[in-house]
Write an enzyme that holds these catalytic residues in place. Structure first.
Site, short mmCIF file in Angstrom:
data_model
loop_
_atom_site.label_atom_id
_atom_site.label_comp_id
_atom_site.label_asym_id
_atom_site.label_seq_id
_atom_site.Cartn_x
_atom_site.Cartn_y
_atom_site.Cartn_z
N GLY A 18 41.00 36.28 43.23
CA GLY A 18 40.71 37.15 42.09
C GLY A 18 39.87 38.32 42.53
O GLY A 18 39.47 38.41 43.70
N LYS A 19 39.61 39.21 41.63
CA LYS A 19 38.71 40.34 41.93
C LYS A 19 38.27 40.95 40.61
O LYS A 19 38.97 40.85 39.60
CB LYS A 19 39.48 41.39 42.74
CG LYS A 19 38.60 42.30 43.58
CD LYS A 19 37.91 41.54 44.70
CE LYS A 19 37.58 42.34 45.89
NZ LYS A 19 37.30 41.59 47.09
N GLY A 20 37.13 41.62 40.65
CA GLY A 20 36.66 42.27 39.45
C GLY A 20 35.79 43.45 39.79
O GLY A 20 35.59 43.78 40.96
#
Ligand code: NAD
Length: 425
Positions: A110-112
């Site tokens: 994931g990434k944010g």
């Protein structure tokens, strides 16, 4: 139904998709798996109203993308940068999915991030922004669902604010909700050196398998920060000879070898934490870019993306390149060095010691029991070694370059998990 290929105007996402579709075609991946793996499982966009120091309210935009949880909770950092947007997070989330898969750890990707310029924010503003972000993404993060980490312009302080906010909201301590915490607040000993130790492990296994004696093998390292300095220290312990290092202040080259412990002491004692003014027997100060094209067995670029590019690739004299940084060899340069017979160990294999280290922090958090640095390295090095040989063997067996082999191995593991878990109902 033929696969409907996704496209994007975002350069990171279009490159990630192109690479994925190319690899999927080569490995003959089923169309339904191609459809599933070319899309994130879940994307959340949040607006973040923050009271600024002058009393005004500014609304920032934040994102959290869980690209895949087929192998385990989504894992990946969150960054603060003006360029952050949903598509960038998707692209980086897909890369984290392949990296965690290749690393052999039980994580998805994931990434944010938040679209902002952190240099314009005071510490209290950054704290309010981080806590608001944590509160807004709280419904989808958790130690068994999605575990953020530091990324561009975020570090230990942001991780502690994030953990503290979620813990207070839930009324119980949630240390395993983020990694990259300081050792004093549920962080892990050994994490600081983990990426460099992993890079060094790849260098040493590569030399061994190529029949090159590690003792006396020549290595040049571009970048002498966290990754480069720990890689250098680990390699010299095994007898490798570091003949060149560089940082923002230039290149330092000594064909007879550099005393790396002295170089590290010099950097630590220098208020600017650079190599500036470093001297030693036979040491020549040269231009920072020229360090890349000196005589050596191994070149380990551990500084910036694009260091080896179309302009300098033809002049590289190393026999092997081990990518400590993210994306230090451009696609054009990759072709050029490949034609010269230079082998490249790709970034998402070579620098995966960092994410394996994050996994170790989470394991210790879940157990509430902490390891010594020796125990940490005792576990890290065998995992890195196994991962190196998994890619190496695939590359030999199928005649693929290491980068392609790594990508194929990584995608296959995620695809197998998706297939086995099946679709819901
Ligand atoms: P860092 O900031 O600690 O060190 C960067 C080093 O590069 C410094 O010594 C700096 O002086 C040097 N540098 C900057 N510009 C240079 C130039 N033009 N020529 C030569 N040297 C230059 O950063 P780091 O944590 O060591 O990260 C380095 C790279 O590794 C980045 O690409 C990062 O994304 C990647 N990476 C880091 C980790 C980690 O755990 N730290 C994990 C995975 C990937």
């Amino acid at each position: 139904m033929p696969v409907k290929k996704r496209t994007s105007q975002n350069i990171l996402l279009s490159t990630a998709l192109e690479n994925f579709y190319g690899a999927a075609e080569e490995m003959g991946l089923d169309d339904d798996l191609v459809e599933i793996l070319s899309r994130p499982e879940r994307s959340l966009c949040v607006s973040l109203p923050v009271t600024m120091d002058d009393g005004s309210i500014r609304v920032f935009e934040g994102y959290r993308v869980q690209y895949s949880t087929a192998l385990g909770p989504a894992k990946g950092g969150f960054r603060y940068h003006p360029n952050v947007d949903l598509e960038e997070c998707e692209a980086l989330g897909s890369l984290m999915t392949w990296k965690c898969s290749l690393a052999g750890i039980p994580y998805g990707g994931g990434k944010g991030g938040i679209s902002c310029d952190p240099s314009e924010l005071s510490m209290p503003e950054k704290e309010r922004l981080t806590r608001t972000f944590a509160a807004r993404v709280a419904p989808i993060v958790g130690e068994w669902t999605d575990i953020p980490a530091p990324d561009v312009n975020t570090g230990a302080q942001e991780m502690v604010w994030f953990m503290d906010t979620i813990s207070k909201m839930r009324g119980r301590l949630e240390p395993g909700i983020v990694t990259g915490k300081p050792v004093s607040i549920w962080g892990s000993r050994g994490r600081n050196a983990a990426t460099g130790v992993g890079v060094a492990t790849c260098v040493m296994e590569l030399l061994k398998t190529e029949g090159v004696d590690v003792k006396g093998a020549r290595v040049i390292i571009q970048g002498f920060g966290n990754v480069g300095s720990h890689a250098a220290l680990t390699m010299v312990k095994s007898g490798a000879k570091i003949v060149g290092v560089s940082d923002v202040t230039g290149g330092y080259y000594a064909p007879g070898g550099i005393d790396i412990r002295k170089a590290v002491e010099h950097v630590n004692a220098n208020p600017k934490k650079t190599l500036e003014g470093f001297k030693g027997p036979g040491l020549n100060k040269i231009d920072g870019d020229d360090i890349l094209t000196q005589e050596t067995d191994v070149l380990a670029p551990c500084a910036l993306e694009g260091a080896v590019n179309a302009k300098n690739a033809a002049n590289i004299k190393a026999r092997y390149i081990v990518e400590g940084a993210n994306g230090p060899v451009t696609p054009e340069a990759d072709e050029i060095v490949g034609e010269k017979g230079i082998m490249v160990v790709p970034d998402f294999l070579a620098n995966s010691g960092g994410v394996i280290g994050s996994y170790f922090e989470w394991v210790q958090n879940l157990n509430g029991f902490f390891w010594t640095e020796e125990e940490y390295n005792h576990r890290l090095i065998p995992i890195m070694t196994d991962n190196f040989y998994r890619v190496w063997n695939y590359s030999r067996e199928y005649g693929e370059k290491m980068r392609r082999a790594a990508f194929l191995v990584a995608i296959k593991r995620v695809a197998d998990a998706v297939k086995m878990r099946g679709t819901f109902l």
